[in-house]
Design a protein around this motif. Structure first.
Motif, PDB file in Angstrom:
ATOM      1  N   VAL A 158       0.826  -1.216   0.042  1.00  0.00           N
ATOM      2  CA  VAL A 158       0.080   0.025   0.138  1.00  0.00           C
ATOM      3  C   VAL A 158       0.907   1.249  -0.068  1.00  0.00           C
ATOM      4  CG1 VAL A 158      -1.757   1.205   1.188  1.00  0.00           C
ATOM      5  CG2 VAL A 158      -1.817  -1.305   1.114  1.00  0.00           C
ATOM      6  N   LEU A 159       0.532   1.933  -1.016  1.00  0.00           N
ATOM      7  CA  LEU A 159       1.471   3.197  -1.030  1.00  0.00           C
ATOM      8  C   LEU A 159       0.515   4.334  -0.609  1.00  0.00           C
ATOM      9  CD1 LEU A 159       3.127   2.828  -4.619  1.00  0.00           C
ATOM     10  CD2 LEU A 159       3.967   2.186  -2.386  1.00  0.00           C
ATOM     11  N   ILE A 160       1.333   5.645  -0.131  1.00  0.00           N
ATOM     12  CA  ILE A 160       0.710   6.983   0.474  1.00  0.00           C
ATOM     13  C   ILE A 160       0.892   7.507  -0.984  1.00  0.00           C
ATOM     14  CG2 ILE A 160       0.928   8.632   2.023  1.00  0.00           C
ATOM     15  CD1 ILE A 160       2.118   6.861   3.990  1.00  0.00           C
ATOM     16  N   THR A 161      -0.184   7.779  -1.564  1.00  0.00           N
ATOM     17  CA  THR A 161      -0.223   8.694  -2.878  1.00  0.00           C
ATOM     18  C   THR A 161      -0.321  10.151  -2.430  1.00  0.00           C
ATOM     19  OG1 THR A 161      -2.680   8.552  -2.650  1.00  0.00           O
ATOM     20  CG2 THR A 161      -1.739   6.885  -3.954  1.00  0.00           C
ATOM     21  N   SER A 162       0.164  10.813  -3.644  1.00  0.00           N
ATOM     22  CA  SER A 162       0.230  12.407  -3.065  1.00  0.00           C
ATOM     23  C   SER A 162      -1.201  12.967  -2.700  1.00  0.00           C
ATOM     24  CB  SER A 162       0.567  12.953  -4.509  1.00  0.00           C
ATOM     25  OG  SER A 162      -0.254  12.646  -5.577  1.00  0.00           O
ATOM     26  N   GLU A 163      -2.060  12.432  -3.099  1.00  0.00           N
ATOM     27  CA  GLU A 163      -3.312  12.788  -2.604  1.00  0.00           C
ATOM     28  C   GLU A 163      -3.610  12.600  -1.132  1.00  0.00           C
ATOM     29  OE1 GLU A 163      -3.518  11.993  -6.826  1.00  0.00           O
ATOM     30  OE2 GLU A 163      -3.214  10.752  -5.152  1.00  0.00           O
ATOM     31  N   ARG A 164      -2.947  11.522  -0.473  1.00  0.00           N
ATOM     32  CA  ARG A 164      -3.283  11.088   0.816  1.00  0.00           C
ATOM     33  C   ARG A 164      -2.116  11.735   1.725  1.00  0.00           C
ATOM     34  NH1 ARG A 164      -2.426   5.626   1.847  1.00  0.00           N
ATOM     35  NH2 ARG A 164      -2.932   5.940   3.959  1.00  0.00           N
ATOM     36  N   GLN A 165      -0.858  12.474   1.025  1.00  0.00           N
ATOM     37  CA  GLN A 165       0.018  12.910   1.915  1.00  0.00           C
ATOM     38  C   GLN A 165      -0.232  13.691   3.070  1.00  0.00           C
ATOM     39  OE1 GLN A 165       3.685  13.813   0.216  1.00  0.00           O
ATOM     40  NE2 GLN A 165       4.153  11.624  -0.677  1.00  0.00           N
ATOM     41  N   MET A 166      -0.886  14.613   2.888  1.00  0.00           N
ATOM     42  CA  MET A 166      -1.267  15.503   3.833  1.00  0.00           C
ATOM     43  C   MET A 166      -1.829  15.183   4.920  1.00  0.00           C
ATOM     44  SD  MET A 166      -0.872  18.404   5.211  1.00  0.00           S
ATOM     45  CE  MET A 166       0.053  19.499   3.858  1.00  0.00           C
ATOM     46  N   MET A 167      -3.079  14.560   4.574  1.00  0.00           N
ATOM     47  CA  MET A 167      -3.926  13.830   5.626  1.00  0.00           C
ATOM     48  C   MET A 167      -3.203  12.838   6.494  1.00  0.00           C
ATOM     49  SD  MET A 167      -6.649  13.933   7.330  1.00  0.00           S
ATOM     50  CE  MET A 167      -7.592  14.855   6.373  1.00  0.00           C
ATOM     51  N   ALA A 168      -2.503  11.815   5.815  1.00  0.00           N
ATOM     52  CA  ALA A 168      -1.623  10.994   6.504  1.00  0.00           C
ATOM     53  C   ALA A 168      -0.496  11.652   7.452  1.00  0.00           C
ATOM     54  CB  ALA A 168      -1.006   9.906   5.436  1.00  0.00           C
ATOM     55  N   SER A 169      -0.059  12.492   6.785  1.00  0.00           N
ATOM     56  CA  SER A 169       1.278  13.291   7.620  1.00  0.00           C
ATOM     57  C   SER A 169       0.657  13.914   8.909  1.00  0.00           C
ATOM     58  CB  SER A 169       1.942  14.296   6.908  1.00  0.00           C
ATOM     59  OG  SER A 169       0.952  15.204   6.371  1.00  0.00           O
ATOM     60  N   LEU A 170      -0.584  14.383   8.803  1.00  0.00           N
ATOM     61  CA  LEU A 170      -1.178  14.836  10.056  1.00  0.00           C
ATOM     62  C   LEU A 170      -1.540  14.016  11.120  1.00  0.00           C
ATOM     63  CD1 LEU A 170      -3.614  17.632   8.266  1.00  0.00           C
ATOM     64  CD2 LEU A 170      -2.053  18.366   9.890  1.00  0.00           C
ATOM     65  N   GLN A 171      -2.005  12.739  10.519  1.00  0.00           N
ATOM     66  CA  GLN A 171      -2.424  11.656  11.302  1.00  0.00           C
ATOM     67  C   GLN A 171      -0.960  10.911  12.124  1.00  0.00           C
ATOM     68  OE1 GLN A 171      -4.378   9.002   8.540  1.00  0.00           O
ATOM     69  NE2 GLN A 171      -6.279   9.795   9.010  1.00  0.00           N
ATOM     70  N   THR A 172      -0.044  10.914  11.240  1.00  0.00           N
ATOM     71  CA  THR A 172       1.095  10.546  11.936  1.00  0.00           C
ATOM     72  C   THR A 172       1.637  11.357  12.907  1.00  0.00           C
ATOM     73  OG1 THR A 172       1.559   9.231   9.749  1.00  0.00           O
ATOM     74  CG2 THR A 172       3.429   9.600  11.133  1.00  0.00           C
ATOM     75  N   ALA A 173       1.725  12.687  12.642  1.00  0.00           N
ATOM     76  CA  ALA A 173       2.473  13.549  13.757  1.00  0.00           C
ATOM     77  C   ALA A 173       1.476  13.526  14.994  1.00  0.00           C
ATOM     78  CB  ALA A 173       2.189  15.061  13.096  1.00  0.00           C
ATOM     79  N   LYS A 174       0.138  13.465  14.788  1.00  0.00           N
ATOM     80  CA  LYS A 174      -0.983  13.256  16.139  1.00  0.00           C
ATOM     81  C   LYS A 174      -0.586  11.911  16.645  1.00  0.00           C
ATOM     82  CE  LYS A 174      -5.478  13.236  17.069  1.00  0.00           C
ATOM     83  NZ  LYS A 174      -6.962  13.315  16.912  1.00  0.00           N
ATOM     84  N   LEU A 175      -0.290  11.173  16.179  1.00  0.00           N
ATOM     85  CA  LEU A 175      -0.109   9.903  16.753  1.00  0.00           C
ATOM     86  C   LEU A 175       1.145   9.787  17.280  1.00  0.00           C
ATOM     87  CD1 LEU A 175      -1.149   7.202  13.892  1.00  0.00           C
ATOM     88  CD2 LEU A 175      -2.113   7.418  16.354  1.00  0.00           C
ATOM     89  N   ILE A 176       2.220  10.387  16.831  1.00  0.00           N
ATOM     90  CA  ILE A 176       3.513  10.125  17.634  1.00  0.00           C
ATOM     91  C   ILE A 176       3.636  11.398  18.846  1.00  0.00           C
ATOM     92  CG2 ILE A 176       5.907  11.175  17.481  1.00  0.00           C
ATOM     93  CD1 ILE A 176       5.798  10.169  14.228  1.00  0.00           C
ATOM     94  N   ARG A 177       2.778  12.419  18.454  1.00  0.00           N
ATOM     95  CA  ARG A 177       2.528  13.536  19.625  1.00  0.00           C
ATOM     96  C   ARG A 177       1.747  12.525  20.725  1.00  0.00           C
ATOM     97  NH1 ARG A 177      -0.180  16.896  17.048  1.00  0.00           N
ATOM     98  NH2 ARG A 177       1.633  17.873  15.865  1.00  0.00           N
ATOM     99  N   GLN A 178       0.932  11.923  20.358  1.00  0.00           N
ATOM    100  CA  GLN A 178       0.113  11.116  21.494  1.00  0.00           C
ATOM    101  C   GLN A 178       1.197  10.034  22.499  1.00  0.00           C
ATOM    102  OE1 GLN A 178      -3.231   9.598  19.170  1.00  0.00           O
ATOM    103  NE2 GLN A 178      -4.407  11.437  19.862  1.00  0.00           N
ATOM    104  N   ALA A 179       1.815   9.434  21.452  1.00  0.00           N
ATOM    105  CA  ALA A 179       2.657   8.356  22.112  1.00  0.00           C
ATOM    106  C   ALA A 179       3.784   8.990  23.059  1.00  0.00           C
ATOM    107  CB  ALA A 179       3.471   7.693  20.871  1.00  0.00           C
ATOM    108  N   LEU A 180       4.086  10.324  22.761  1.00  0.00           N
ATOM    109  CA  LEU A 180       5.029  11.247  23.612  1.00  0.00           C
ATOM    110  C   LEU A 180       4.553  11.753  24.911  1.00  0.00           C
ATOM    111  CD1 LEU A 180       7.510  12.607  20.736  1.00  0.00           C
ATOM    112  CD2 LEU A 180       7.644  10.195  22.038  1.00  0.00           C
ATOM    113  N   LYS A 181       3.219  11.709  24.985  1.00  0.00           N
ATOM    114  CA  LYS A 181       2.577  12.631  25.954  1.00  0.00           C
ATOM    115  C   LYS A 181       3.043  12.591  27.332  1.00  0.00           C
ATOM    116  CE  LYS A 181      -1.690  11.272  26.661  1.00  0.00           C
ATOM    117  NZ  LYS A 181      -3.339  11.120  26.707  1.00  0.00           N
TER     118      LYS A 181
END
Length: 270
Positions: free
Chosen positions: A125-148
């Motif tokens: 499964v590739l992260i297409t250019s159309e999904r990049q912004m949403m996926a990067s926002l989700q990823t940043a949020k998940l990392i932020r939560q993991a470091l809470k």
């Protein structure tokens, strides 16, 4: 008269190159400190003692029990047998690196942590250019939560897995350490995927065996070699860990370890 700067006769371009090289060496040592502490946490039999950064070998472990000393040398497993990526894979790699840059930028706008972050992407499964912004926002949020509950500047290791990550990402390894002065976010296996992992390991051991006489000038009691790899994998589809563990490796080091960073697995080879 003002004394001339000791580098005044050296052209600025070369002085700047010296500065870049020094910075890269400092960064390399920071990563080595982070990785050896990560290794220490994952090896149950790691001896108790004071672990100090050094040169040739990279670390000296002074044992509390008998005052003996162990020299520990680190090296990264280089896929010397890796195939050259084709045009499509090169484009995929660029897209993945752009995604990582985007996720890091979003994360660091609101977070002071200095991190070592490794991304293992899916082959299916590739992260297409159309999904990049949403996926990067989700990823940043998940990392932020993991470091809470993690204190900036402390040592910790966190693994996020595909069930909780955006589609297209299998694993994310996050390590924090007081030694880090800058963040490093990158793709796993960014040097390529090996066609012959066992041969790559043999070459890594042989290369360091040739330098053992240099390390022995420290007159330590034992010498260990730690080979790190982002994720133990090859282009051929078989049980690679079993193949590695069933192979007989030889070395002048008393112990040789292979450390899979993403899976936090340590293989004792010698």
């Amino acid at each position: 008269m003002e004394k001339p700067h000791r580098n005044a006769s050296v052209p600025f371009f070369f002085r700047n190159l010296d500065s870049i090289e020094k910075h890269m060496q400092e960064l390399k040592k920071q990563l080595e400190i982070l990785l050896v502490h990560y290794f220490r946490e994952q090896l149950p039999t790691f001896p108790k003692g004071n672990l100090d950064a050094a040169e040739s070998p990279d670390f000296i472990l002074s044992l509390k029990k008998n005052r003996q000393k162990i020299g520990i040398e680190l090296t990264r497993l280089n896929p010397g047998n890796a195939s050259v990526p084709d045009e499509r894979q090169t484009e995929v790699n660029k897209e993945q690196e752009h995604f990582i840059e985007l996720a890091q930028h979003i994360f660091e706008r609101e977070n002071p942590h200095r991190l070592f972050v490794k991304f293992l992407f899916s082959d299916e499964v590739l992260i297409t250019s159309e999904r990049q912004m949403m996926a990067s926002l989700q990823t940043a949020k998940l990392i932020r939560q993991a470091l809470k509950n993690k204190k900036p500047g402390s040592f910790f290791q966190i693994s996020l897995h595909d069930g909780e990550l955006p589609q297209g990402i299998q694993n994310i390894l996050i390590i924090g350490h007081p030694a880090l002065t800058v963040s490093i976010w990158e793709r796993s296996n960014n040097l390529g995927i090996s066609n012959d992992v066992v041969d790559d390991i043999k070459k890594a051991i042989h290369k360091k065996d040739e330098k053992l006489k240099l390390y022995q000038k420290q007159r330590l009691n034992y010498y260990w070699l730690l080979i790190t790899t982002d994720r133990l994998r090859g282009v051929k589809n078989f049980n690679l860990p079993n193949k590695v563990m069933n192979h007989h490796f030889e070395s002048l080091f008393q112990h040789v370890f292979l450390f899979d960073l993403i899976k936090s697995e340590v293989f004792e080879l010698v």
